[in-house]
Motif scaffolding. Sequence first.
Motif, PDB file in Angstrom:
ATOM      1  N   PHE A   1      11.222-123.060  18.791  1.00 48.72           N
ATOM      2  CA  PHE A   1      11.476-124.419  19.280  1.00 48.72           C
ATOM      3  C   PHE A   1      10.774-125.444  18.396  1.00 48.72           C
ATOM      4  CE2 PHE A   1      12.888-124.284  23.989  1.00 48.72           C
ATOM      5  CZ  PHE A   1      13.783-123.288  23.697  1.00 48.72           C
ATOM      6  N   VAL A   2       9.491-125.209  18.160  1.00 43.71           N
ATOM      7  CA  VAL A   2       8.697-126.166  17.387  1.00 43.71           C
ATOM      8  C   VAL A   2       9.292-126.337  15.993  1.00 43.71           C
ATOM      9  CG1 VAL A   2       6.467-126.523  16.275  1.00 43.71           C
ATOM     10  CG2 VAL A   2       6.577-125.840  18.680  1.00 43.71           C
ATOM     11  N   GLU A   3       9.704-125.226  15.420  1.00 45.38           N
ATOM     12  CA  GLU A   3      10.247-125.295  14.079  1.00 45.38           C
ATOM     13  C   GLU A   3      11.548-126.085  14.014  1.00 45.38           C
ATOM     14  OE1 GLU A   3      11.870-121.894  11.543  1.00 45.38           O
ATOM     15  OE2 GLU A   3       9.715-121.943  11.287  1.00 45.38           O
ATOM     16  N   ALA A   4      12.315-126.027  15.086  1.00 49.78           N
ATOM     17  CA  ALA A   4      13.572-126.775  15.124  1.00 49.78           C
ATOM     18  C   ALA A   4      13.317-128.260  15.377  1.00 49.78           C
ATOM     19  CB  ALA A   4      14.488-126.203  16.197  1.00 49.78           C
ATOM     20  N   GLY A   5      12.046-128.637  15.489  1.00 52.06           N
ATOM     21  CA  GLY A   5      11.729-130.052  15.684  1.00 52.06           C
ATOM     22  C   GLY A   5      11.808-130.496  17.130  1.00 52.06           C
ATOM     23  N   ILE A   6      11.884-129.557  18.049  1.00 53.43           N
ATOM     24  CA  ILE A   6      11.890-129.923  19.462  1.00 53.43           C
ATOM     25  C   ILE A   6      10.470-130.345  19.857  1.00 53.43           C
ATOM     26  CG2 ILE A   6      12.189-129.007  21.808  1.00 53.43           C
ATOM     27  CD1 ILE A   6      14.378-127.185  20.539  1.00 53.43           C
ATOM     28  N   PRO A   7      10.318-131.506  20.507  1.00 58.95           N
ATOM     29  CA  PRO A   7       8.979-131.995  20.832  1.00 58.95           C
ATOM     30  C   PRO A   7       8.185-130.984  21.657  1.00 58.95           C
ATOM     31  CG  PRO A   7      10.629-133.656  21.337  1.00 58.95           C
ATOM     32  CD  PRO A   7      11.368-132.416  20.958  1.00 58.95           C
TER      33      PRO A   7
ATOM     34  N   GLU B   1      17.956-129.701  20.546  1.00 59.31           N
ATOM     35  CA  GLU B   1      17.639-130.397  19.304  1.00 59.31           C
ATOM     36  C   GLU B   1      18.079-131.851  19.366  1.00 59.31           C
ATOM     37  OE1 GLU B   1      18.443-128.509  15.379  1.00 59.31           O
ATOM     38  OE2 GLU B   1      18.477-126.669  16.577  1.00 59.31           O
ATOM     39  N   GLY B   2      17.160-132.731  18.988  1.00 60.75           N
ATOM     40  CA  GLY B   2      17.495-134.139  18.882  1.00 60.75           C
ATOM     41  C   GLY B   2      17.677-134.873  20.204  1.00 60.75           C
ATOM     42  N   LYS B   3      17.314-134.244  21.319  1.00 64.84           N
ATOM     43  CA  LYS B   3      17.422-134.940  22.600  1.00 64.84           C
ATOM     44  C   LYS B   3      16.233-135.884  22.779  1.00 64.84           C
ATOM     45  CE  LYS B   3      21.193-133.283  24.412  1.00 64.84           C
ATOM     46  NZ  LYS B   3      21.640-132.832  23.098  1.00 64.84           N
ATOM     47  N   SER B   4      16.484-137.014  23.451  1.00 64.57           N
ATOM     48  CA  SER B   4      15.397-137.953  23.684  1.00 64.57           C
ATOM     49  C   SER B   4      14.412-137.336  24.668  1.00 64.57           C
ATOM     50  CB  SER B   4      15.946-139.260  24.240  1.00 64.57           C
ATOM     51  OG  SER B   4      16.459-139.014  25.526  1.00 64.57           O
TER      52      SER B   4
END
Lengths: 79, 342
Positions: B119-125, B87-90
């Motif tokens: 994954f998608v739901e957690a906002g991971i690209p 999560e939140g990684k560039s």
Amino acid sequence: MEIKVLGTGCAKCKSLEKVTRKAVDELKLDATVTKVEDIQKIMEYAVMRTPALVIDEKVVLSGQLPKVAELKELISNHS
Amino acid sequence: MSKIKNNIVLVLILIPIWIILYKYLQEISDFIVFRLFQMTPEKHMTETLRFFIYEVPKVLMLLVLIIFVVGIVRTYFSPEKTRKALEGKSLFTGNVMASLLGIVTPFCSCSAIPLFLGFVEAGIPLGVTFSFLIAAPMINEVALILLIGLFGWKVAVIYVLTGLSIAIFAGFILEKLKLTRYVADWVYKTHAKQNLEQEEALSISQRISAGGEVVREIVGKIWIYILLGIAVGAGAHGFVPDEYLAGALGNQNWYSVPLAILVGIPLYSNAAGIIPIVSVLIEKGVTLGTALAFMMSVIGLSLPEIIILKKVLKWQLIGIFVGVVAFGIVIVGLIFNYLVFI
């Protein structure tokens, strides 16, 4: 008690349903066991591994296939 | 408590036995073939049987050991933890981490959809998620063991490094292409009602039994493919002349790599079944790059997985996904064929 087995239809999901019904029978519990196969419904429980087990709307197990004895313990601990 | 001790003691006893047995495996198998069966050396049938009697226990022993170790390592990882780590990684860091975590996180292709959605739901690209989904099936302990067992460390390391590069760069490119619109519409509408509670920490002994459990499960499922794969391999080892395949799939033909990948996509097998066959391909004159490309395409790109992914991805995205990964495999194959000589 309301028990749900979450799983899209893989072999393990079917086994979990079977094992769960067996555990409920052996415990002589008054519980309903339903299988949830719809992926959108499954995702509402935030599980990332199937099969998963939900007791009274709470996820107690995911990505595992326990033995009947372990499952009986899990279910009776919950009631 | 005594049961817990037994568990650890058993492992400590079995490991030396394993090492001794493994060390003398060639002697034991030669003894069986030449002394017990009284077979003449250098005959086709003898060589076939000798290959089989040596390779089957060797591969099974490696399999049990490494699956056991990996099974223990995996008790320290879970998709939930991996998601948290990502999560939140560039973007690029995310791709690298997702590919690495893809190797160690417990993953089964039947769980690909819930994992993708989680994954998608957690906002991971999307691209980072793809890195994970490419690395997880392609680089796994079974592939690794068989590569070590049949080709040695060097090829195994090369396989892991190139597999990782494909997962990283394919994921990176897929993200850059901005493909979010090709994800099925309902995916972004799903929202979880609750979160899973924290998992409890396991004891060493529990981790050992978890490792044992995984061995039983995986070996129980794949031993038959290994047996069949090695049987086919043994037959070819004894009966097909060396360099037989060199003409069509050897170094000289540039099209051998793309051809191997095209053949590999519809073929579906796990690493266990395909690697013994790949080993024979190489023995009979197929170059390493072509053989690796074939293997990556068989286990990394498979029709059943594509069909599963169809539930959450539109066909355009699936097409691009397969295209990018296949392209990566072509490059790896060509690099090996032309630059590396092993």
